[in-house]
Design an enzyme around this catalytic site. Structure first.
Site, PDB file in Angstrom:
ATOM      1  N   HIS A 209       7.870   1.316 -10.479  1.00 14.85           N
ATOM      2  CA  HIS A 209       6.541   0.955  -9.691  1.00 14.85           C
ATOM      3  C   HIS A 209       5.396   1.421 -10.430  1.00 14.85           C
ATOM      4  O   HIS A 209       5.363   2.448 -11.049  1.00 14.85           O
ATOM      5  CB  HIS A 209       6.500   1.713  -8.410  1.00 14.85           C
ATOM      6  CG  HIS A 209       6.990   3.102  -8.365  1.00 14.85           C
ATOM      7  ND1 HIS A 209       7.994   3.683  -8.473  1.00 14.85           N
ATOM      8  CD2 HIS A 209       5.905   4.254  -8.124  1.00 14.85           C
ATOM      9  CE1 HIS A 209       7.976   5.136  -8.519  1.00 14.85           C
ATOM     10  NE2 HIS A 209       6.764   5.460  -8.447  1.00 14.85           N
TER      11      HIS A 209
ATOM     12  N   GLU B  78       9.128   9.941  -8.346  1.00 15.78           N
ATOM     13  CA  GLU B  78       9.810  10.513  -6.980  1.00 15.78           C
ATOM     14  C   GLU B  78      10.782   9.423  -6.477  1.00 15.78           C
ATOM     15  O   GLU B  78      11.880   9.792  -6.047  1.00 15.78           O
ATOM     16  CB  GLU B  78       8.814  10.657  -6.059  1.00 15.78           C
ATOM     17  CG  GLU B  78       9.011  10.954  -4.471  1.00 15.78           C
ATOM     18  CD  GLU B  78       7.565  10.862  -3.621  1.00 15.78           C
ATOM     19  OE1 GLU B  78       7.840  10.506  -2.554  1.00 15.78           O
ATOM     20  OE2 GLU B  78       6.558  11.325  -4.085  1.00 15.78           O
TER      21      GLU B  78
ATOM     22  N   ASN C 132       5.123   6.350 -13.405  1.00  8.50           N
ATOM     23  CA  ASN C 132       5.817   7.520 -13.667  1.00  8.50           C
ATOM     24  C   ASN C 132       7.184   7.452 -13.808  1.00  8.50           C
ATOM     25  O   ASN C 132       7.797   6.690 -13.336  1.00  8.50           O
ATOM     26  CB  ASN C 132       5.794   8.677 -12.338  1.00  8.50           C
ATOM     27  CG  ASN C 132       4.354   9.014 -12.005  1.00  8.50           C
ATOM     28  OD1 ASN C 132       3.391   9.147 -13.393  1.00  8.50           O
ATOM     29  ND2 ASN C 132       3.882   9.028 -10.977  1.00  8.50           N
TER      30      ASN C 132
ATOM     31  N   ARG D 109       0.844  -1.114   0.094  1.00  4.17           N
ATOM     32  CA  ARG D 109       0.295  -0.084   0.012  1.00  4.17           C
ATOM     33  C   ARG D 109       1.002   1.294  -0.125  1.00  4.17           C
ATOM     34  O   ARG D 109       2.020   1.338   0.751  1.00  4.17           O
ATOM     35  CB  ARG D 109      -1.005   0.143   1.264  1.00  4.17           C
ATOM     36  CG  ARG D 109      -2.016  -1.412   1.256  1.00  4.17           C
ATOM     37  CD  ARG D 109      -3.217  -1.120   2.045  1.00  4.17           C
ATOM     38  NE  ARG D 109      -3.790  -2.411   2.057  1.00  4.17           N
ATOM     39  CZ  ARG D 109      -4.518  -2.786   1.053  1.00  4.17           C
ATOM     40  NH1 ARG D 109      -4.725  -2.073  -0.167  1.00  4.17           N
ATOM     41  NH2 ARG D 109      -4.857  -4.073   0.829  1.00  4.17           N
TER      42      ARG D 109
END
Ligand code: 5GP
Length: 123
Positions: A106, A101, A93, A34
């Protein structure tokens, strides 16, 4: 372009067990957990266990077994989180334009509410 993997990134630390995570699913080559700052009722991050910076890095250098395992794991997360009926969004991303980031590949799996349009019109 050749990517250089930084093994001090936060997801590498999670994979080494140095930082806790709320695991949703773990397979031979993939971990799903999560997001610490969820943007939707369901917000799960799915990462390969191997050292890949972003999607195209993974697509080029990962083994077939890693790619199959990762792809199936994303599907399993969708099912396990009950997102099939209401729908969901997958985002990955990369780099500066993607505003990435954490420099470990991911995929964000988001759902549980209507998520709005994919991008703001910002030119
Ligand atoms: P990016 O902007 O790189 O696509 O997304 C990175 C995501 O990682 C963000 O949604 C952020 O909330 C999440 N994140 C950052 N640090 C941690 C952490 O220590 N644990 C978890 N579970 N998620 C994190």
């Amino acid at each position: 372009m050749a990517y250089t993997y930084d093994d001090q990134n936060i997801f590498a630390k999670i994979l080494r067990g140095e930082i806790p995570n709320a695991t949703v699913l773990e397979t031979e080559h993939t971990l799903a957990f999560r997001d610490i700052q969820p943007q939707a009722p369901v917000h799960v991050l799915v990462i390969p266990k191997g050292p890949y910076v972003c999607y195209d890095h993974f697509a080029r250098e990962a083994s077939d077994a890693e790619i199959v395992d990762f792809t199936r794991a994303v599907g399993e997360v969708v099912k396990a989180e009950g997102l099939q009926e209401g729908g969901y969004r997958i985002i990955s991303n990369a780099g500066e334009a993607g505003v990435q980031e954490v420099p470990h590949l991911h995929v964000h799996v988001l759902g549980g509410r209507v998520l709005g349009r994919m991008l703001q019109r910002a030119g």
